[in-house]
Design an enzyme around this catalytic site. Structure first.
Site, PDB file in Angstrom:
ATOM      1  N   LYS A  70      -6.643   6.370  11.762  1.00 31.19           N
ATOM      2  CA  LYS A  70      -7.046   6.807  10.638  1.00 31.19           C
ATOM      3  C   LYS A  70      -7.843   8.378  10.668  1.00 31.19           C
ATOM      4  O   LYS A  70      -8.363   8.704  11.815  1.00 31.19           O
ATOM      5  CB  LYS A  70      -8.297   6.118   9.916  1.00 31.19           C
ATOM      6  CG  LYS A  70      -7.981   4.560   9.741  1.00 31.19           C
ATOM      7  CD  LYS A  70      -8.905   3.896   9.000  1.00 31.19           C
ATOM      8  CE  LYS A  70      -8.372   2.584   8.520  1.00 31.19           C
ATOM      9  NZ  LYS A  70      -9.249   1.693   7.788  1.00 31.19           N
ATOM     10  N   LYS A  82      -4.648   0.228  14.278  1.00 33.32           N
ATOM     11  CA  LYS A  82      -4.524   1.333  13.294  1.00 33.32           C
ATOM     12  C   LYS A  82      -5.329   2.550  13.793  1.00 33.32           C
ATOM     13  O   LYS A  82      -6.169   2.539  14.593  1.00 33.32           O
ATOM     14  CB  LYS A  82      -5.203   0.689  11.908  1.00 33.32           C
ATOM     15  CG  LYS A  82      -6.555   0.369  12.226  1.00 33.32           C
ATOM     16  CD  LYS A  82      -7.072  -0.401  10.750  1.00 33.32           C
ATOM     17  CE  LYS A  82      -8.633  -0.812  10.806  1.00 33.32           C
ATOM     18  NZ  LYS A  82      -8.803  -1.631  10.019  1.00 33.32           N
ATOM     19  N   ARG A  88      -2.487   6.022   9.676  1.00 39.10           N
ATOM     20  CA  ARG A  88      -2.147   5.737   8.117  1.00 39.10           C
ATOM     21  C   ARG A  88      -2.398   6.943   7.192  1.00 39.10           C
ATOM     22  O   ARG A  88      -2.442   7.985   7.724  1.00 39.10           O
ATOM     23  CB  ARG A  88      -3.054   4.590   7.769  1.00 39.10           C
ATOM     24  CG  ARG A  88      -2.900   3.397   8.603  1.00 39.10           C
ATOM     25  CD  ARG A  88      -3.660   2.110   8.196  1.00 39.10           C
ATOM     26  NE  ARG A  88      -3.393   1.109   9.083  1.00 39.10           N
ATOM     27  CZ  ARG A  88      -4.100  -0.215   8.789  1.00 39.10           C
ATOM     28  NH1 ARG A  88      -4.712  -0.409   8.222  1.00 39.10           N
ATOM     29  NH2 ARG A  88      -3.470  -1.433   9.765  1.00 39.10           N
ATOM     30  N   CYS A 109     -14.443  -3.743  -1.609  1.00 36.42           N
ATOM     31  CA  CYS A 109     -13.058  -4.162  -0.979  1.00 36.42           C
ATOM     32  C   CYS A 109     -12.530  -5.112  -2.062  1.00 36.42           C
ATOM     33  O   CYS A 109     -13.307  -5.788  -2.684  1.00 36.42           O
ATOM     34  CB  CYS A 109     -13.222  -4.665   0.518  1.00 36.42           C
ATOM     35  SG  CYS A 109     -14.091  -6.281   0.627  1.00 36.42           S
ATOM     36  N   ARG A 145       0.817  -1.115   0.008  1.00 35.89           N
ATOM     37  CA  ARG A 145      -0.046  -0.124  -0.013  1.00 35.89           C
ATOM     38  C   ARG A 145       0.912   1.241  -0.015  1.00 35.89           C
ATOM     39  O   ARG A 145       1.665   1.587   0.720  1.00 35.89           O
ATOM     40  CB  ARG A 145      -0.856  -0.023   1.310  1.00 35.89           C
ATOM     41  CG  ARG A 145      -1.901   0.999   1.296  1.00 35.89           C
ATOM     42  CD  ARG A 145      -2.952   1.025   2.428  1.00 35.89           C
ATOM     43  NE  ARG A 145      -3.747  -0.261   2.213  1.00 35.89           N
ATOM     44  CZ  ARG A 145      -4.065  -1.002   3.369  1.00 35.89           C
ATOM     45  NH1 ARG A 145      -3.882  -0.680   4.560  1.00 35.89           N
ATOM     46  NH2 ARG A 145      -4.805  -2.108   2.892  1.00 35.89           N
ATOM     47  N   CYS A 185     -13.786  -2.120   5.286  1.00 30.21           N
ATOM     48  CA  CYS A 185     -12.946  -1.539   4.534  1.00 30.21           C
ATOM     49  C   CYS A 185     -13.574  -0.815   3.466  1.00 30.21           C
ATOM     50  O   CYS A 185     -12.877   0.142   3.155  1.00 30.21           O
ATOM     51  CB  CYS A 185     -11.903  -2.526   3.808  1.00 30.21           C
ATOM     52  SG  CYS A 185     -10.767  -3.274   4.883  1.00 30.21           S
ATOM     53  N   CYS A 201      -7.531 -11.632   0.112  1.00 31.58           N
ATOM     54  CA  CYS A 201      -7.625 -11.258   1.534  1.00 31.58           C
ATOM     55  C   CYS A 201      -7.968 -12.310   2.428  1.00 31.58           C
ATOM     56  O   CYS A 201      -8.809 -13.015   2.176  1.00 31.58           O
ATOM     57  CB  CYS A 201      -8.702 -10.015   1.645  1.00 31.58           C
ATOM     58  SG  CYS A 201      -8.936  -9.528   3.488  1.00 31.58           S
ATOM     59  N   CYS A 242     -16.285  -9.157   4.482  1.00 31.68           N
ATOM     60  CA  CYS A 242     -16.042  -9.405   5.719  1.00 31.68           C
ATOM     61  C   CYS A 242     -16.702  -8.293   6.626  1.00 31.68           C
ATOM     62  O   CYS A 242     -16.829  -7.183   5.860  1.00 31.68           O
ATOM     63  CB  CYS A 242     -14.807 -10.005   6.189  1.00 31.68           C
ATOM     64  SG  CYS A 242     -13.535  -8.578   6.681  1.00 31.68           S
TER      65      CYS A 242
END
Length: 581
Positions: free
Chosen positions: A226, A224, A144, A446, A75, A495, A452, A491
């Site tokens: 954001k 994470k 991120r 996603c 990424r 995302c 994934c 899932c």
């Protein structure tokens, strides 16, 4: 911090990693396997990569007694979503040389490569660093890629807001020199390293005994983090889905500052009602020159207060609900040394992209292109990747990634506008896509299967087929030009922000999805579960009459998400804690 005996596995890995080094160097040199050592699969995320397998081939390779076909997703950060034509050319070249030939535009305004083999990781990462891009903090338990409204024509203060976004990104980038040692042979990166990380000759040193992370500490964040910025009336970065959302407040063409929101995040886990998506709460207003400071202090509170025992409960949203909003704000103001002012009035109208041509006062043009699933590639019908490669060869403006997986060719000079239009027409990339339904143009998906590891069901590969069938109902009821937000994920991790979809489809098993309804078009309300475990026939059976009812009984300018609430199909989700009720 939690008792060290109760720390999660990843916390112990970070603790022993020597600031994100671990045994990555040895893993990369290991010729026996295409995979990394187990602990290093956690650490490489901080360097912007995930180890993956091709799940389509897992069974056959196991039958042949072969290890899974390991590869890596990388990424590449693009703060604020703005990349130059030269950077686009390099990404395009690397995708063909080392990845699977496609470029994925993410919902966080980043580039993704898929299918990179371990032996090619270093060459790929070095390749985009040479174009002044990097992947450090692309993933991992750090802040991120910082998002920002990407279209420069939307506001006179766009440039000022973009500058704040890039300043936040630079300030919150990890200071460890491990990235440069591992991938760039210790060479100086484009942005200055902190002095303590340099040797006497000005080069990064491999001696990390005195290395520190002034913001993150030795174990970084619990999970994470954001951050996104938005310019009303556009919420195309979905700021309430972020740990920190900054809403720009302007007056007479000047940026006054930002309303600060905190505590957003959309991931959850099936069967764990204590996990839930949550939208950020407004905390107050700060002047523009305080935005970086506020973001740092919120990050530090989460570093100190976040749950390090259970990663499923480790995001800032759970910290905020555990301690309460008043206590969180009091701690923030204490660390800042000043109080937040009351939030200023603002209004969001849309969280989608405005497609097509636009212009600005400088005489420059901007073209927003729909990129289905965010996947840039050539197909028999549309040779999009080739078209963009040709345009990058002469375009003097920017390639701007949107938070909705689309692309803006920005700051187009008048002499290039007709040429760009001709190239896109020749490759069937525009305006052919403008004739697609607004439902399709407002869709997100996603990656999901086949790479994934978290995915239960398809998303990006399947959604176009489902939309072919839904478009039949859309056109039959005259809704082809009515924007409805549809988001699909494989899932519940969120995302593609499915819980902010007026229609949300979340994979629960192969070919089966939970259907959510009722989010707001402006990104200010979560949706609610409507039906569970639907196959394709079930999805069409449920949505077709809903769309017909919407076409017949909607009020003037009423959005689909508001309509299903008014008609009682679902009850409104008033807060994340209310999501499962």
């Amino acid at each position: 911090m939690a008792d060290t005996l109760k720390l999660s596995e990843v916390e112990h890995v970070k603790q022993a990693s020597a600031y994100l080094r671990g045994t990555l160097a040895q893993s990369l040199r290991n010729p026996i396997s295409g995979a990394l050592f187990p602990d290093d699969t956690h650490l490489i995320k901080f360097h912007g990569s995930y180890q993956q397998t091709d799940r389509d081939l897992d069974s056959e390779r196991k039958r042949q007694k072969l290890e899974p076909l390991y590869s890596f997703m990388i990424r590449v950060r693009v703060p604020g979503g703005a990349a130059s034509a030269q950077q686009w050319q390099r990404i395009d070249e690397l995708a063909d040389t080392y990845a699977n030939g496609t470029i994925k535009l993410t919902t966080r305004q980043a580039f993704q490569f898929h299918g990179v083999l371990k032996r090619d990781l270093k060459s790929t990462i070095r390749g985009f660093n040479e174009a002044l891009l990097d992947s450090i903090a692309g993933c991992g338990d750090v802040n991120r890629n910082v998002m920002c409204n990407p279209n420069p024509h939307e506001s006179a203060v766009h440039g000022q807001v973009f500058a704040v976004a890039t300043a936040i990104s630079a300030h919150l980038t990890p200071r460890s020199t491990a990235y440069w040692e591992l991938w760039l042979n210790g060479e100086q990166q484009p942005s200055p390293l902190p002095e303590k990380a340099l040797s006497d000759n000005g080069q990064p040193t491999t001696d990390n005994s005195n290395e520190v992370e002034p913001i993150y500490g030795k174990t970084y964040l619990p999970r994470k983090f954001k951050i996104a910025l938005a310019l009303p009336p556009y919420n195309d970065t979905d700021i309430f889905a972020n740990d920190i959302g900054l809403i720009a407040i302007e007056e007479n063409g000047e940026l006054l500052g930002f309303n600060v929101a905190a505590g957003g995040g959309l991931g959850m886990t099936f069967g764990m009602p204590e996990t839930y998506p949550r939208l950020a709460d407004l905390l107050g207003f700060v002047p523009a020159d305080k935005a970086v400071d506020v973001c740092e202090k919120v990050v530090i509170i989460q570093r100190d207060w976040g749950n390090r025992e259970n990663r499923k409960l480790s995001r800032l949203k759970y910290t905020l609900d555990r301690v309460g909003l008043p206590a969180f704000v009091a701690e923030l103001e204490q660390r800042l040394g000043y109080k937040l002012a009351p939030a200023r009035p603002y209004r969001f109208e849309s969280s989608s992209d405005a497609f097509g041509w636009s212009g600005d006062a400088k005489g420059l043009s901007h073209l927003t292109l729909f990129i289905e699933g965010g996947r840039v590639r050539d197909t028999e019908a549309v040779t999009l990747k080739s078209a963009l490669r040709e345009i990058a060869g002469f375009h003097t403006g920017d390639f701007r990634l949107t938070g909705n997986q689309n692309l803006i060719l920005a700051n187009i000079e008048p002499r290039h506008r007709a040429r760009i239009q001709a190239v896109l027409e020749a490759h069937n990339a525009w305006p052919a896509t403008a004739r697609q339904t607004a439902l399709r143009r407002n869709s997100l998906a996603c990656v999901a299967l086949n790479t994934c590891s978290q995915a239960f069901a398809e998303a990006e590969r399947y959604l176009p087929q489902l939309l072919d069938k839904l478009d039949t109902a859309i056109r039959a009821h005259g809704l082809e030009n009515d924007g409805i937000l549809l988001r699909m994920t494989g899932c519940p991790n969120g995302c593609a922000r499915p819980y902010l979809g007026e229609i949300g489809l979340v994979g629960k098993a192969p070919g089966r999805y939970n259907l959510y309804l009722g989010a707001s078009y402006a990104g200010e309300r979560l949706n609610k579960l409507y039906r569970e475990m639907l196959d394709e026939a079930g999805i069409l059976r449920e949505l077709t009459p809903l769309l017909a009812d919407y076409a017949r009984q909607r009020q003037p300018r009423e959005r689909f998400g508001d309509f299903v609430l008014r008609q009682g199909y679902v009850q409104a989700t008033t807060h994340g804690l209310d999501f499962h009720n």
